[in-house]
Scaffold this active site. Structure first.
Site, PDB file in Angstrom:
ATOM      1  N   LYS A   1       0.870  -1.163   0.000  1.00 21.56           N
ATOM      2  CA  LYS A   1       0.000   0.000   0.000  1.00 21.56           C
ATOM      3  C   LYS A   1       0.915   1.223   0.000  1.00 21.56           C
ATOM      4  CE  LYS A   1      -3.809   2.509   0.899  1.00 21.56           C
ATOM      5  NZ  LYS A   1      -4.553   2.235   2.138  1.00 21.56           N
TER       6      LYS A   1
ATOM      7  N   SER B   1       1.431   5.588  -1.403  1.00 26.48           N
ATOM      8  CA  SER B   1       0.777   6.831  -1.797  1.00 26.48           C
ATOM      9  C   SER B   1       0.646   6.887  -3.315  1.00 26.48           C
ATOM     10  CB  SER B   1       1.592   8.030  -1.325  1.00 26.48           C
ATOM     11  OG  SER B   1       1.795   8.009   0.060  1.00 26.48           O
TER      12      SER B   1
ATOM     13  N   THR C   1       0.537  11.355  -0.959  1.00 24.62           N
ATOM     14  CA  THR C   1      -0.449  12.073  -1.768  1.00 24.62           C
ATOM     15  C   THR C   1      -0.900  13.325  -1.051  1.00 24.62           C
ATOM     16  OG1 THR C   1      -1.186   9.894  -2.510  1.00 24.62           O
ATOM     17  CG2 THR C   1      -2.526  11.787  -3.146  1.00 24.62           C
ATOM     18  N   ALA C   2      -0.979  13.253   0.284  1.00 24.93           N
ATOM     19  CA  ALA C   2      -1.350  14.436   1.058  1.00 24.93           C
ATOM     20  C   ALA C   2      -0.398  15.590   0.737  1.00 24.93           C
ATOM     21  CB  ALA C   2      -1.316  14.112   2.550  1.00 24.93           C
TER      22      ALA C   2
ATOM     23  N   HIS D   1      -6.534  10.833   7.415  1.00 25.52           N
ATOM     24  CA  HIS D   1      -7.233   9.747   8.100  1.00 25.52           C
ATOM     25  C   HIS D   1      -7.969  10.205   9.356  1.00 25.52           C
ATOM     26  CE1 HIS D   1      -5.832   7.182   5.057  1.00 25.52           C
ATOM     27  NE2 HIS D   1      -4.656   6.858   5.555  1.00 25.52           N
TER      28      HIS D   1
END
Length: 291
Positions: free
Chosen positions: A56, A58, A115-116, A159
């Site tokens: 997992k 980004s 990605t943030a 999150h």
């Protein structure tokens, strides 16, 4: 399939919920997994080193690993109303100024390949004309305390922080997701599941089926994963866990679909145009059997 595959994903409730069935041998047709739990900054680095079969990561890290890894059409995190937030201390908002107050100031982020952070850079290029100051990378769970205690001027969070930042006495300066959805009308791409291309097409299809089946198993049997989710959620309250899973495990997790793929392509194309990530070649996001 006798081969045991390695997977690395975050301890966040959306990941432990979605992958519980697969990682605990509850899907008879799925390949066996050896699981590593690690923060997103670690999994992004593992992907760049080719150090696991599945990860997992980004979406912002995707352009750097597409030669070795294929994007799975399921298992990831996209959605509406789930974007990263920029948080500050209330006293920093007393003058009523907007995002320009971040000019020259320090901002904590969970990963420079997150990605943030990519969404933040796209936003800051417009909203903070003077440019922000120092970018400080720190583990996600340390960011809000660091902002509260004055170690940094602002923090970029994701999150469960959407549900808990007020407990730290913090102020929401901006929502990167609102910005993205207002401009594009598309879901917000956050985290991707990738698998090594050298597994071969048959194995890639098998892991994609397993990822989707694991999500559906979790929805059909929500209590089965609860101990596993709580084990890795640290001190997160039960209601926050439920909100987290409800927001980040959605239809795009089960299947990216046309809208999900379009959102990913738009994010990466916009970022490449701004010189923030390498351009993605045509067809690089395609998965065997999925257009």
């Amino acid at each position: 399939m006798a081969q045991r595959l390695t997977i690395a994903h975050s301890p966040c409730p959306n990941d432990t919920f979605a992958f519980h069935a697969w990682s605990h041998g509850l899907l008879p047709e799925a390949p066996d997994l050896v699981v590593t739990i690690a923060d997103i900054d670690v999994t992004n680095d593992l992907a760049e080193r080719g150090a696991a079969d599945l990860l997992k990561i980004s979406y912002a890290a995707l352009p750097y690993v597409l030669d070795e890894y294929a994007l799975l059409p399921c298992g990831g995190a996209l959605g509406h109303g789930c974007g990263p937030l920029v948080l500050t201390r209330p006293e920093d908002t007393a003058a009523g100024r907007g995002p320009e107050r971040l000019a020259g100031r320090s901002v904590a982020v969970p990963s420079v390949r997150s990605t943030a952070y990519l969404l933040f850079r796209l936003w800051a290029a417009r909203a903070v004309p003077g440019g922000v100051g120092e970018i400080v990378v720190m583990p996600f769970h340390e960011i809000m305390p660091a902002v509260r205690d004055g170690a940094v001027d602002a923090g970029l969070v994701i999150h469960e922080a959407r549900f808990t930042y007020q407990q730290y006495g913090l102020h929401r300066l901006a929502d990167m997701g609102e910005e993205w959805e207002a401009v594009t009308g598309r879901p917000i791409p956050l985290g991707a599941i990738v698998a090594r291309r050298d597994l071969g097409e048959d194995q890639l299809r098998a892991v994609a089926r397993a990822a989707a089946d694991s999500v559906r198993f979790a929805w059909d049997n929500p209590s089965a994963s609860r101990p596993y989710v709580r084990e890795h959620a640290q001190e997160m309250a039960s209601d926050v866990i439920d909100q987290h899973i409800g927001l980040y495990v959605n239809d795009y997790t089960a299947a990216l679909g046309e809208d999900g793929y379009a959102a990913v392509r738009e994010l990466l194309d916009r970022a490449a145009t701004e010189g923030l990530v390498p351009p993605v070649a045509p067809g690089a996001l395609d998965f065997p059997g999925v257009r």
